[in-house]
Design a protein around this motif. Structure first.
Motif, short mmCIF file in Angstrom:
data_model
loop_
_atom_site.label_atom_id
_atom_site.label_comp_id
_atom_site.label_asym_id
_atom_site.label_seq_id
_atom_site.Cartn_x
_atom_site.Cartn_y
_atom_site.Cartn_z
N VAL A 147 46.50 39.80 9.64
CA VAL A 147 46.00 41.17 9.59
C VAL A 147 47.19 42.11 9.76
N LEU A 148 47.28 43.12 8.91
CA LEU A 148 48.35 44.10 9.00
C LEU A 148 47.93 45.26 9.87
N LEU A 149 48.89 45.77 10.62
CA LEU A 149 48.61 46.78 11.65
C LEU A 149 49.47 48.01 11.43
N ASN A 150 48.83 49.16 11.26
CA ASN A 150 49.49 50.47 11.23
C ASN A 150 50.30 50.75 9.97
N ARG A 151 50.88 49.72 9.35
CA ARG A 151 51.60 49.89 8.09
C ARG A 151 51.08 48.85 7.11
N ASP A 152 50.71 49.29 5.93
CA ASP A 152 50.08 48.39 4.97
C ASP A 152 51.10 47.84 3.97
N LEU A 153 50.76 46.71 3.37
CA LEU A 153 51.47 46.14 2.23
C LEU A 153 50.40 45.89 1.17
N PRO A 154 50.07 46.92 0.39
CA PRO A 154 48.90 46.86 -0.50
C PRO A 154 48.92 45.69 -1.47
N ASP A 155 50.09 45.26 -1.92
CA ASP A 155 50.16 44.18 -2.90
C ASP A 155 49.59 42.87 -2.38
N LEU A 156 49.56 42.68 -1.06
CA LEU A 156 49.10 41.42 -0.50
C LEU A 156 47.58 41.33 -0.41
N GLY A 157 46.90 42.46 -0.33
CA GLY A 157 45.46 42.43 -0.20
C GLY A 157 44.97 41.93 1.14
N TYR A 158 45.83 42.00 2.17
CA TYR A 158 45.44 41.59 3.53
C TYR A 158 44.54 42.66 4.16
N ARG A 159 43.78 42.25 5.14
CA ARG A 159 43.05 43.23 5.93
C ARG A 159 44.04 44.10 6.70
N PHE A 160 43.66 45.36 6.85
CA PHE A 160 44.57 46.33 7.44
C PHE A 160 43.79 47.29 8.34
N VAL A 161 44.37 47.62 9.49
CA VAL A 161 43.81 48.65 10.35
C VAL A 161 44.95 49.46 10.94
N GLY A 162 44.76 50.77 11.00
CA GLY A 162 45.81 51.63 11.54
C GLY A 162 45.30 53.02 11.80
N THR A 163 46.19 53.85 12.31
CA THR A 163 45.87 55.26 12.55
C THR A 163 45.91 56.03 11.24
N ASP A 164 45.01 56.97 11.08
CA ASP A 164 45.03 57.84 9.90
C ASP A 164 46.09 58.92 10.15
N ASN A 165 47.33 58.60 9.82
CA ASN A 165 48.44 59.51 10.09
C ASN A 165 48.43 60.73 9.18
N GLU A 166 47.88 60.59 8.00
CA GLU A 166 47.77 61.77 7.13
C GLU A 166 46.85 62.80 7.78
N LEU A 167 45.75 62.31 8.35
CA LEU A 167 44.82 63.20 9.05
C LEU A 167 45.48 63.77 10.30
N GLY A 168 46.29 62.97 10.99
CA GLY A 168 46.99 63.46 12.18
C GLY A 168 47.93 64.60 11.85
N GLY A 169 48.74 64.43 10.80
CA GLY A 169 49.63 65.50 10.38
C GLY A 169 48.88 66.73 9.93
N TYR A 170 47.75 66.50 9.27
CA TYR A 170 46.91 67.62 8.80
C TYR A 170 46.35 68.40 9.98
N ARG A 171 45.80 67.70 10.97
CA ARG A 171 45.18 68.38 12.10
C ARG A 171 46.21 69.15 12.94
N ALA A 172 47.39 68.57 13.10
CA ALA A 172 48.42 69.28 13.85
C ALA A 172 48.81 70.57 13.16
N THR A 173 48.99 70.51 11.84
CA THR A 173 49.38 71.69 11.07
C THR A 173 48.25 72.70 11.00
N GLU A 174 47.05 72.23 10.76
CA GLU A 174 45.89 73.12 10.69
C GLU A 174 45.71 73.88 12.00
#
Length: 366
Positions: A147-174
């Protein structure tokens, strides 16, 4: 129906016209083997799906009651919390942890894979360096659930879980925009990883939605100490130097969003040296909600990361992979962070001691 014959060291040696001893030393990472030979041996082992005896035996008997946990930087408070939550969750299911640190090094990452294969782990939870997916593809080849954590490797197709950092940056700026900021600078670490890229993408989205421009120089990079030794924590001194350059500008930004709370320490000091006050002269928004953030003067508005939830989900996903089942959970899961509002963005309380400064339990979040 009989299973396919498992390839041995002797098969690899015969295919490459090498001795069994050479093949064994190459796969185990021992010295005395040239890099070209080592690469040839590894490529052939991957091609035939070679599984070391200890790994094959543990997979067949179901006796590998150890998880491999590979992370990049244990001094990062987020990863420290992850380690704790993963260890506790794994222990409740009878598993122990084998922890390895890559220090953002491709070479160390390859060594970590070799160690996982030799150690007969039942599965692995991995924060990849993201330079290449090849090292982790080997685990899939030999049947080690990952299982991949926090950083994905999309080509592998592994299960992945992490923080939504795009949303974090958005909320801080907003949040900064909602408090009146129209010019905003981002201080981010100079490292080519998706977590940083996602935060910057969130910043740009919030600015675009507000109809605000992102002029050149709005994103400033803090030289990373990870190129020297990733096991060390972030250094506020480096952020301090970058902030001093920013403060030489003719027009200062209304707010600064930093990539981690350590950088806020350096920024606070640079502002103090210039005789500027937070938030009167400049608002500051952090990222990570590190333990000291509520005790700064003024207390730091920051983005709190869901470390415990991410760690628990990672273990649950790995247990499902080991059991060979699939749940209703999506293949990729992003967990939303939380904005914790404190006085570094609250100009209505600046210049006086508020109840939030005396008792952090009064903070609000969204």
């Amino acid at each position: 129906m009989a299973g396919a014959r498992r390839h041995t060291l002797r098969d690899i040696a015969a295919a490459l016209n090498l001795s069994v001893n050479t093949v064994s030393r190459a796969l185990s990472g021992k010295d005395g083997i040239g890099e070209k030979t080592r690469a040839r041996v590894r490529a052939e082992a991957e091609r035939v799906g070679y599984v070391p005896n200890s790994v094959a035996r543990s997979l067949v008997l179901g006796s590998a009651m150890t998880f491999g946990l590979v992370i990049t930087n244990p001094s990062n408070p987020f990863y420290a919390q992850l380690i704790s939550s993963i260890e506790l969750r794994a222990r409740t299911h009878g598993y122990s942890l084998l922890l390895m640190v890559t220090d953002e090094s491709e070479e160390n990452e390859t060594r970590a894979v070799e160690s996982l294969l030799r150690s007969s782990v039942g599965g692995s939870i991995v924060v990849p360096v993201q330079a290449s997916a090849d090292p982790w593809r080997r685990l899939s080849t030999v049947g080690v659930p990952t299982v991949l954590l926090n950083r994905d490797l999309p080509d592998l197709g592994y299960r992945f879980v992490g923080t939504d950092n795009e949303l974090g940056g958005y909320r801080a700026t907003e949040h900064a925009i909602s408090r009146g900021a129209r010019s905003i600078v981002v201080l981010e670490e100079d490292l080519p990883i998706t977590t940083i890229a996602d935060r910057i993408a969130g910043f740009r989205r919030a600015m675009a939605e507000a109809g605000l421009s992102v002029p050149r120089g709005s994103i400033m990079r803090v030289p990373t100490r990870r190129h020297e030794q990733a096991a060390l924590p972030w250094q506020p001194q480096q952020a301090y130097q970058v902030a001093r350059r920013m403060l030489r500008r003719a027009r200062l930004p209304d707010a600064v969003v930093v990539g981690n709370d350590y950088f806020a320490l350096g920024l606070y000091r640079a502002l103090e040296v210039r005789g500027l006050k937070v938030p009167d002269d400049m608002m500051v928004i952090g990222y990570g909600d590190h333990p000291y953030s509520a005790f700064l003067s003024p207390p730091l508005t920051t983005v709190r990361l869901p470390a415990e939830e991410v760690g628990n989900i990672a273990v649950d996903l790995l247990l499902e992979e080991i059991a060979g089942g699939r749940s209703a959970r999506p293949l990729k899961q992003l967990i939303a962070p939380t904005l914790v509002e404190r006085e570094s963005t609250d100009r209505t309380t600046s210049g006086r001691t508020s109840s939030a400064a005396k008792n952090d339990s009064g903070m609000t979040s969204r």
